[in-house]
Every structure is written in structure tokens, then in C-alpha cells.
Design an enzyme around this catalytic site. Sequence first.
Site, PDB file in Angstrom:
ATOM      1  N   VAL A  86      -6.905   5.998   8.259  1.00 29.77           N
ATOM      2  CA  VAL A  86      -5.431   6.355   8.571  1.00 29.77           C
ATOM      3  C   VAL A  86      -5.013   7.364   7.354  1.00 29.77           C
ATOM      4  O   VAL A  86      -5.237   7.025   5.902  1.00 29.77           O
ATOM      5  CB  VAL A  86      -5.194   4.598   7.621  1.00 29.77           C
ATOM      6  N   LYS A  87      -3.733   7.635   7.431  1.00 29.83           N
ATOM      7  CA  LYS A  87      -2.747   8.738   6.649  1.00 29.83           C
ATOM      8  C   LYS A  87      -2.324   8.069   6.122  1.00 29.83           C
ATOM      9  O   LYS A  87      -0.653   7.701   6.648  1.00 29.83           O
ATOM     10  CB  LYS A  87      -2.940   9.424   7.686  1.00 29.83           C
ATOM     11  N   VAL A  88      -2.123   7.929   4.721  1.00 29.33           N
ATOM     12  CA  VAL A  88      -0.564   7.223   4.026  1.00 29.33           C
ATOM     13  C   VAL A  88       0.020   8.376   2.986  1.00 29.33           C
ATOM     14  O   VAL A  88      -0.956   8.542   2.452  1.00 29.33           O
ATOM     15  CB  VAL A  88      -0.827   5.324   3.705  1.00 29.33           C
TER      16      VAL A  88
END
Length: 226
Positions: A86-88
Site C-alpha cells: 500500500v502506497k501512502v
Amino acid sequence: MKFFIDTADLAEIAEAKSWGCLAGVTTNPSLYAKTGGKLADFESHMLKIADLCEGLPVSVETTASTVEGMVEDGLRFSSLAPNIVVKVPICEAGLAACRMLADKGVRVNMTLVFSATQALLAANAGARYVSPFIGRFDDIAEDGIAQLADVVACLGNYDWSGKNVDSRVEIIAASVRTPLHVTKAALLGVDIATVPFKTLSKCLKHPLTDRGIALFEADWKKVEQA
């Protein structure tokens, strides 16, 4: 240093993977938009990328702006395939979401990092990957490689065991525009460079290699004709 490809284009990913040197994929909303994809097809497209990568990490970016939304996206994305990361974005909500996702065993790639302090906060919040940008510094006449060097030095000073899912933090050099960026990042000991397909292709090419191949082919034709 490992190579990720920064794209959402299935053909580019397949081509890069066929070279035998691909270690992962990073995507973002802008890259998905370039494919002409629609919102309703976003998750199915990410799943296609994950399947194509056969276990290699694929970073899928949340578009939410709240902690709750980022966590919801993260849990949903990570459930699509075991290799999805997951890219945050680095911000207050992003840090809080990163900590919550990491505590649930979800790997997080903290993106849009532009300083060593941001990188340190991301690592402390449990990020599995930290993505400092290079090229966007160059766009405003600042030294992106110098900023990257600060991130490498600061994160390298500490043992991050127990802070994140895999007890380590890898640095992904992002916003990579040229083969020189790749070389400089490797000289600094950066773990990963994520590069557009065009830049990856440039890394492969050299005029002396092309000249050498042409010479060998010409000489071999002489042998065949003898």
C-alpha cells in the site's frame, strides 16, 4: 540495487519482466490515468499487475485523504493479492494510517518523501519502504541526489527491527529521470530505484555496445560468406 518499474502499463511491465531483472512495480493515480483506465476498473487492473508480477511487490497508492480512508483502502488493496504493497503519502494522516496498517501486517510504501526528517518519521511509523524523490528537486534547481544522500545516511544510522512488518526499511529512489540518477543512487547504496520504462531502456543502451554488436555481426557475415 534492485529495479522496480514505475508504470501501470501492462505491456511495459511484461517487457521489463522478460529481461529478467525486474524486482517490482510502483504505480500511482497519474500512471493509471495514462492507461486510459476507468475508476470502476482500477482494482481489477491492479490485480492484473499483481498477477503478472508473480509475487514481486506491487505498490498501489491510496487516493484517500483521511486516516480512516487510507486504512480502508490499504486493507482492501492488500487483500487483492499477497504481493500488493500500500502506497501512502507522507503527511499527518499518512503517518497515522501507516502505523495502523503496519500493526495489521500490511506493508506500506511511504511516498512523496522530500526530506530526511520525513523519511525518519515514515520509518518510525512502520513503513516497509520509503520513497524519496529525486527529479522533482531538479525541476526547481535543487540537488535531488544530495537530498537522497541525507535520507540514506540518516536511515542507515539506525536498526529498524520491530518498527515495521519485515523488521527492515528499504529506500526506493523515486522520480528517477535519467541513467545518471540510477548510477548516483546505486553509489549511495540505495536499495531500489523505481524507473519509468523509457528510463529503464536508456539504462540498457550504450553507443559503444551498439557499435560492438554491429561490428561482430558484420565480421560474422564475412565468415559465413567465406
